[in-house]
Design an enzyme around this catalytic site. Structure first.
Site: not given
Ligand code: PGA
Length: 251
Positions: A9-11, A96, A98, A168, A174, A214, A235-236
């Site tokens: 997930n590149w956001k 998600h 967010e 999640e 994050g 994470s 994510g990251g």
């Molecule tokens: P993260 O994000 O790996 O940076 O914690 C995961 C996500 O939001 O899907």
């Protein structure tokens, strides 16, 4: 056996050029590699078609990060499921944390988004997970159950079979604080039990449940070794080709 998936997930990250570098590096690195999982990349909307071109050649799958709850029409700034289908997008992240937090998306809206995607043969990657306060108050199972009940369990069995779930925990996203392997397994088993209760064991056994929060090149193998963890939503660590490839190879 149910499908294993690693999704990046590149956001809201990367310019077009950087995105093209990343997708082409991942496609090259995985060329001819027999991975134990399906690999899904979720770039921002403007890069979906570019990423799809690489995907066609390399066996990668491409997902959108969001979709409109509306079919089409005067909804400035929105992107519909039919638009995604028309450029052959196979998956779409829905709900998600967010989106829930910054854009106020509710379970009811998310249920509509899921239905729109399924109408256009796009598989939802449906995100659920509790806040830290909810876990500390020991409400995490209740929260996740409500998210399933209100966001997904309106589907009939055939529809539900197309859904991928991503657990999640919001406190892990994050933050560098990953759920322990035991916490992930416990919640994934609970989710599978809820699916069994609603749709029966054969459906539950076939449902892919990803862990996100994470997850990185160091901890992925341990997380993925749990019987109910079928991969990750990353994510990251999905923004660095080398790390993402390591995660893909963690099964
Ligand atoms: P993260 O994000 O790996 O940076 O914690 C995961 C996500 O939001 O899907």
């Amino acid at each position: 056996m149910r499908k294993k998936i690693v999704a990046g997930n590149w956001k809201m990250n990367k310019t077009f050029q950087d995105a093209e570098d990343l997708v082409s590096t991942i496609a090259d690195e995985l060329d001819g590699v027999d991975t134990a999982c399906e690999v899904v990349l979720c770039p921002p909307f403007p890069y979906l078609e570019m990423a799809s071109d690489y995907a066609d050649e390399s066996g990668l799958q491409i997902a959108a990060q969001n979709v409109s709850e509306f079919e089409d029409g005067a909804y400035t700034g929105e992107v519909s499921a039919s638009m995604l289908a028309s450029i052959e997008i196979g998956y779409c992240i829905v709900g998600h944390s967010e989106r829930r937090k910054y854009f106020g998306e509710t379970n009811a809206q998310l249920a509509t988004k899921v239905e729109k995607l399924l109408d256009h043969a796009i598989r939802p990657i449906f995100c659920i997970g509790e806040l830290l306060e909810e876990r500390n108050a020991n409400n995490h199972f209740e929260v996740v159950k409500r998210q399933l009940d209100e966001g997904l369990f309106q589907l009939n069995k055939d529809e539900f079979k197309e859904v991928v779930i991503a657990y999640e925990p919001v406190w892990a996203i994050g933050t560098g604080v990953t759920a322990t392997s035991a916490q992930a397994q416990e919640m994934h088993a609970f989710i599978r039990q809820q699916i069994t209760g609603k749709y029966g064991k054969p459906v539950a056994d076939q449902t892919t449940i990803l862990y996100g929060g994470s997850c990185n090149a160091k901890n992925a193998a341990e997380l993925f070794s749990n019987p109910d963890v079928d991969g990750g939503l990353i994510g990251g660590a999905s923004l660095v080709a080398e790390d993402f490839i390591k995660i893909v190879k963690s099964f």
